[in-house]
Every structure is written in structure tokens, then in C-alpha cells.
Design a protein around this motif. Sequence first.
Motif, PDB file in Angstrom:
ATOM      1  N   ASN A 203       5.546  -9.110  13.471  1.00 26.47           N
ATOM      2  CA  ASN A 203       5.020 -10.347  12.844  1.00 26.47           C
ATOM      3  C   ASN A 203       5.868 -10.721  11.298  1.00 26.47           C
ATOM      4  O   ASN A 203       5.445  -9.805  10.444  1.00 26.47           O
ATOM      5  N   PRO A 204       6.766 -11.639  11.407  1.00 26.87           N
ATOM      6  CA  PRO A 204       7.508 -11.925   9.856  1.00 26.87           C
ATOM      7  C   PRO A 204       6.585 -12.141   8.648  1.00 26.87           C
ATOM      8  O   PRO A 204       6.701 -11.815   7.676  1.00 26.87           O
ATOM      9  N   ASP A 205       5.396 -12.714   9.156  1.00 26.16           N
ATOM     10  CA  ASP A 205       4.348 -12.978   8.085  1.00 26.16           C
ATOM     11  C   ASP A 205       3.687 -11.751   7.726  1.00 26.16           C
ATOM     12  O   ASP A 205       3.177 -11.779   6.400  1.00 26.16           O
ATOM     13  N   TYR A 206       3.710 -10.636   8.179  1.00 24.74           N
ATOM     14  CA  TYR A 206       3.161  -9.295   7.754  1.00 24.74           C
ATOM     15  C   TYR A 206       4.220  -8.512   7.209  1.00 24.74           C
ATOM     16  O   TYR A 206       3.716  -7.529   6.648  1.00 24.74           O
ATOM     17  N   ALA A 207       5.299  -9.097   6.929  1.00 24.49           N
ATOM     18  CA  ALA A 207       6.335  -8.231   6.136  1.00 24.49           C
ATOM     19  C   ALA A 207       6.125  -8.142   4.840  1.00 24.49           C
ATOM     20  O   ALA A 207       6.250  -6.949   3.952  1.00 24.49           O
ATOM     21  N   ARG A 208       5.186  -9.092   4.134  1.00 25.44           N
ATOM     22  CA  ARG A 208       4.786  -8.988   2.742  1.00 25.44           C
ATOM     23  C   ARG A 208       3.751  -7.947   2.525  1.00 25.44           C
ATOM     24  O   ARG A 208       3.240  -7.770   1.453  1.00 25.44           O
ATOM     25  N   PHE A 209       3.043  -7.690   3.620  1.00 19.25           N
ATOM     26  CA  PHE A 209       1.742  -6.769   3.510  1.00 19.25           C
ATOM     27  C   PHE A 209       2.022  -5.504   2.904  1.00 19.25           C
ATOM     28  O   PHE A 209       3.081  -4.879   3.228  1.00 19.25           O
ATOM     29  N   PRO A 210       1.207  -4.823   2.174  1.00 19.21           N
ATOM     30  CA  PRO A 210       1.279  -3.416   1.661  1.00 19.21           C
ATOM     31  C   PRO A 210       1.532  -2.483   3.074  1.00 19.21           C
ATOM     32  O   PRO A 210       0.995  -2.530   3.949  1.00 19.21           O
ATOM     33  N   ARG A 211       2.375  -1.599   2.990  1.00 14.79           N
ATOM     34  CA  ARG A 211       2.993  -0.764   3.990  1.00 14.79           C
ATOM     35  C   ARG A 211       2.379   0.646   3.844  1.00 14.79           C
ATOM     36  O   ARG A 211       2.252   1.270   2.594  1.00 14.79           O
ATOM     37  N   TYR A 212       1.869   1.240   4.910  1.00 13.99           N
ATOM     38  CA  TYR A 212       1.099   2.588   4.703  1.00 13.99           C
ATOM     39  C   TYR A 212       1.727   3.536   5.931  1.00 13.99           C
ATOM     40  O   TYR A 212       2.236   3.061   7.021  1.00 13.99           O
ATOM     41  N   ILE A 213       2.547   4.639   5.552  1.00 16.18           N
ATOM     42  CA  ILE A 213       3.197   5.492   6.393  1.00 16.18           C
ATOM     43  C   ILE A 213       2.340   6.749   6.662  1.00 16.18           C
ATOM     44  O   ILE A 213       1.688   7.489   5.509  1.00 16.18           O
ATOM     45  N   GLY A 214       2.301   7.564   7.731  1.00 17.64           N
ATOM     46  CA  GLY A 214       1.609   8.428   8.108  1.00 17.64           C
ATOM     47  C   GLY A 214       1.523   9.052   9.561  1.00 17.64           C
ATOM     48  O   GLY A 214       2.309   8.671  10.212  1.00 17.64           O
ATOM     49  N   THR A 215       0.108   9.581   9.980  1.00 21.43           N
ATOM     50  CA  THR A 215       0.246   9.934  11.312  1.00 21.43           C
ATOM     51  C   THR A 215      -1.005   9.410  11.834  1.00 21.43           C
ATOM     52  O   THR A 215      -2.048   9.288  11.520  1.00 21.43           O
TER      53      THR A 215
END
Length: 223
Positions: free
Chosen positions: A74-86
Motif C-alpha cells: 500500500n503506497p500510503d504505508y510507505a511513510r510508516f516506520p520500517r522494521y527489519i528482522g525475522t
Amino acid sequence: MIRSKQASRACAALTLSVTVAALAALAGCNSPMPKASQGVIPANEREPAGADAHGAQEAIKELALPPKKPLTPNPDYARFPRYIGTLGDKQIEMKLGAKTGPDADPSGVHGEYQIAGSPSVILVAGDRDGDTLEVEESNDGTHITGNWIGKFAADGSVSGERMDPDDSNAQPFDLRPAVAGKTLPPVSQAKPKPAPAAPSLEPALPSAPKNAVGGTSNVIIGE
């Protein structure tokens, strides 16, 4: 003569009684049957026309619908904080932000996550109460396919467990805030190992004798 007349009268009386009994039996056959044995449901107890008492028509309509397509980012979520992990043994990226709008719950959060190598996303929505995160996921936007419960640490990371809707099949997750510009690592592809060389058909050369120097034996043969 008297006996003959009496016999005739008796016979006539017997015939009359038999006729009356037969008529009574026929009248009993023509009497209306009890309501319970008629097998006909009264009009006021019948279901209205077109009613789907057992949900059969609704089930048929749902099966006739085309299969739902996988969800895309969703393009609207592109500005949300991102988390990377497992998540378990899978690499994932999650975008999670606060819900907005006049009717939004102040603790409400929503977003999506994506498994490395998959083009589709899975939606998440729930609440963050202090350092506690509780969200539900859906892979089609309609049905709940999992529950997440975790805790945020002081460094912004969040870890916990993801479970199926019935709280079974718990999998650990560990997510950290993504560094700007950092994305999910590409799916690793193991390089094929080179095939072993085919054995040579040529006869092996004889090995040099022991104590040989430069391929020549240093043993001196007597003169």
C-alpha cells in the motif's frame, strides 16, 4: 308358511345390518385424516419464498466468486516506520504506524509486512499500549490469519510471538528499526557446486622410487 316368513324376515334384517356396517366403514374411509399425518406444512409455518435456511445459496455464491488476488504494498504505508528482522526462520520487513483520523483510537496501529522474496504483503492492525504490541494479521484483508504479541525495548526494537488464530503454532519474531536506505536482503541462492572431474582413462604413470632426487633414483648400482 309362518316359519318361511320368519326366515325371510331374518334374512332381510341380516342383509340390512351388513349394508349399514359397510356404509359406516366407507364413511370412516372418507373422513379427514389427522393434521399431523397429512404431511403438508400449513401456509403460516412455511418459509418465505427464496429463503436460504441452511445458507446453501450463500455458500454457492461465495464459491462462484473469483479467487482473491494477493495483496500488494500500500503506497500510503510507505511513510510508516520500517522494521527489519525475522519471523521464525524467515526474513521480513514490517511497516507499522499510528492510525489517523477523527475516529481513530489513539493507541491504534496498522500497516503491513512482507516476507523476503515474496511480492505480496500481509496486513496488520491492532494496538500499542505503552511498550506492549498486540496486532492481528490478514492475508486477504478480510479473514484473520494470525495474532502478534510483543514488547518494545528502549532501543525501539520489538520482539515476541506470532500465532495462528487459535493461538497455536507460535513463532518468535524479532524486529529492529530499519536504517534509512536499508532494505530486506535479497533471497540467497546457493551456488551450484562444480561437478567432480571424470576419472581419466589413461593409465597412471609409475611413481618414482623412494629416495629419488629429481625423479632419478640416487641408488648406485655396483660396477
